[in-house]
Design a protein around this motif. Sequence first.
Motif, short mmCIF file in Angstrom:
data_model
loop_
_atom_site.label_atom_id
_atom_site.label_comp_id
_atom_site.label_asym_id
_atom_site.label_seq_id
_atom_site.Cartn_x
_atom_site.Cartn_y
_atom_site.Cartn_z
N VAL A 1 -5.12 -11.44 3.21
CA VAL A 1 -4.83 -10.37 2.39
C VAL A 1 -5.84 -9.44 2.77
N GLN A 2 -7.21 -9.81 2.58
CA GLN A 2 -8.23 -8.75 3.04
C GLN A 2 -8.22 -8.41 4.32
N ALA A 3 -7.80 -9.16 5.35
CA ALA A 3 -7.59 -8.68 6.76
C ALA A 3 -6.54 -7.66 6.92
N ILE A 4 -5.72 -7.60 6.05
CA ILE A 4 -4.67 -6.62 5.91
C ILE A 4 -5.12 -5.38 5.22
N LEU A 5 -5.81 -5.59 4.18
CA LEU A 5 -6.49 -4.28 3.45
C LEU A 5 -7.46 -3.72 4.25
N ASP A 6 -8.14 -4.46 5.20
CA ASP A 6 -9.33 -3.97 6.19
C ASP A 6 -8.72 -3.16 7.26
N GLY A 7 -7.64 -3.82 7.72
CA GLY A 7 -6.94 -2.93 9.11
C GLY A 7 -6.27 -2.01 8.53
N MET A 8 -5.59 -1.85 7.23
CA MET A 8 -5.06 -0.52 6.71
C MET A 8 -6.25 0.54 6.47
N SER A 9 -7.30 0.20 6.09
CA SER A 9 -8.31 0.87 5.69
C SER A 9 -9.19 1.53 6.99
N TRP A 10 -8.98 0.64 7.93
CA TRP A 10 -9.67 1.19 9.36
C TRP A 10 -9.00 2.20 10.02
N LEU A 11 -7.40 2.02 9.97
CA LEU A 11 -6.61 3.01 10.35
C LEU A 11 -6.51 4.14 9.57
N GLY A 12 -7.01 4.06 8.25
CA GLY A 12 -6.81 5.28 7.43
C GLY A 12 -5.52 5.48 6.84
N LEU A 13 -4.55 4.43 6.81
CA LEU A 13 -3.32 4.82 6.19
C LEU A 13 -3.26 4.28 4.87
N ALA A 14 -3.78 5.40 3.74
CA ALA A 14 -4.08 4.99 2.50
C ALA A 14 -2.77 5.08 1.82
N HIS A 15 -2.30 4.09 0.86
CA HIS A 15 -1.50 3.98 0.30
C HIS A 15 -1.55 4.69 -1.27
N ASP A 16 -0.31 5.28 -1.64
CA ASP A 16 -0.33 5.85 -2.94
C ASP A 16 -0.21 5.06 -4.13
N GLU A 17 0.50 3.87 -3.89
CA GLU A 17 0.69 2.98 -5.15
C GLU A 17 0.53 1.69 -4.55
N GLY A 18 -0.04 0.79 -5.25
CA GLY A 18 -0.36 -1.00 -4.92
C GLY A 18 -1.84 -0.77 -4.77
N PRO A 19 -2.11 -1.94 -4.26
CA PRO A 19 -1.14 -2.96 -3.49
C PRO A 19 -0.47 -3.91 -4.83
N PHE A 20 0.68 -3.92 -4.60
CA PHE A 20 1.50 -4.85 -5.36
C PHE A 20 1.73 -6.13 -4.85
N TYR A 21 1.21 -7.25 -5.66
CA TYR A 21 1.56 -8.66 -5.36
C TYR A 21 2.68 -9.32 -5.80
N GLN A 22 3.53 -10.10 -4.96
CA GLN A 22 4.64 -10.59 -5.84
C GLN A 22 4.52 -11.66 -6.50
N MET A 23 3.27 -12.56 -6.20
CA MET A 23 3.24 -13.50 -7.12
C MET A 23 2.62 -13.24 -8.67
N GLN A 24 2.28 -11.71 -8.66
CA GLN A 24 2.04 -11.35 -9.84
C GLN A 24 3.46 -10.70 -10.70
N ARG A 25 4.53 -10.81 -10.27
CA ARG A 25 5.74 -10.30 -10.54
C ARG A 25 6.61 -11.35 -10.99
N MET A 26 6.12 -12.59 -11.34
CA MET A 26 7.09 -13.86 -11.18
C MET A 26 7.91 -13.48 -12.73
N GLU A 27 7.37 -13.20 -13.66
CA GLU A 27 8.14 -12.75 -14.97
C GLU A 27 9.21 -11.94 -14.76
#
Length: 464
Positions: free
Chosen positions: A54-80
């Motif tokens: 997860v951190q590697a993905i976030l780091d890669g996105m940050s390095w590229l400068g591809l800032a998200h507007d919403e999230g990150p959302f995690y599916q395991m937190q949406r079980m209900e």
Amino acid sequence: MTVRTRFAPSPTGYLHIGGARTALFSWAFARHHGGTFVLRIEDTDLERSTPEAVQAILDGMSWLGLAHDEGPFYQMQRMERYRAVLADMLAQGTAYYCYSSPEEVEAMRERQRAAGDKPRYDGTWRPEAGKTLPPVPADRKPVIRFKNPLDGDVSWNDVVKGTITISNKELDDLVIARPDGTPTYNFCVAIDDWDMQITHVIRGDDHVNNTPRQINILNALGASLPQYGHVPMILGPDGQKLSKRRNAVSVTDYADKGYLPESMLNYLARLGWSHGDDEIFSMEQMCSWFDLTHLSGSAAQFNPEKLDWINNHYIKAADNARLAELIRPSMLAAGAEFAGAPDLAAVIALFKERANTTVMLAESAMLFYRQPAPEAALLQQHLTDAVRPALQQYAELLKTVAWDKAAISAALKTVLAEHGLKMPQLAMPLRLLLTGQLQTPSIDAVIDLFGRETVAARLAVAFA
């Protein structure tokens, strides 16, 4: 309609090149339309998903400068939420409990293969009018299957591939929840895209087979469908699928290898998308141009030489102070001594024209930040008795000459003329004494940067 795109990686490893390109296209399309770019982490694969990934993905996105507007959302937190939808589908009859064991499912598939049929779940536990279901096995936890339509087709206008039509007879009743109640990939993706109001799904064409399943789930829920676009894979220089064994495929690998994020973005943008013949462009330009009609339906081939060319362009355009901050840590690790040495930004200006990566830039700059250790054989070859008097005269002139490149160069030419020497005859021993190597930028620029005291001390070794 407000455009809403998403990037939804599974955290089972690094952010790879193909994923980064998908993220870039989704990000650029949202930016082009003034829309929203959502980052979603699809972490339901509990055995393979890790916090480090997860951190590697976030780091890669940050390095590229591809800032998200919403999230990150995690599916395991949406079980209900998933369980609530599953309960509704069971109540409405669009999903059902299946008690077939894995062994029984495999046996039915073997029978179908033997008969020449496509292997699929045979609907043993699928409720139908007038059908009597088998007795519920004791102590066996069921899966939940989606009640896929038996007839008709699933069809969508893919923004990259055109119209794609798949018969529902090709699809079986997909498992949407495991025996422990954990929902499966295609179900979670469909619910997430619905809840997050995703309007455009841009992803790799390895997901084409998932799309009809997700469309059928969304249709069963009465949800609106996003537009889908499936971009072809990226091939390696050898024409085969990129693999870690043969290629650097992690975004962070390229950061470590000395590529600038703007170079990687510019290069990835051209792997499957184009704007006329433009090769070099900013992300602002890309966002203003980007649309889905110019996505290529053919596989793109990764060309390391082209990436080097683009990276060299951006290195040459980059601020020297920024480049200095990028390469300083690796130079320190290599033993660079910055105390009393030339300004690193000024040194970078000498080398950046020919540097394809910041790693190359750091390696080149090191000659100003370590003590020279010329090979004795090279010194003997170039510091001859014929050259020594000229070198000594030049060393004396450098003690009083105005310290700028023009004056240093003029003094050098004067000495060469008086002693009847050619430039290499004096420049080579100067390079060896000052840097320990024969290949450097122009010798007058090297002398200028080293400064009067350092030059005097290093040349004095020749006359000790």
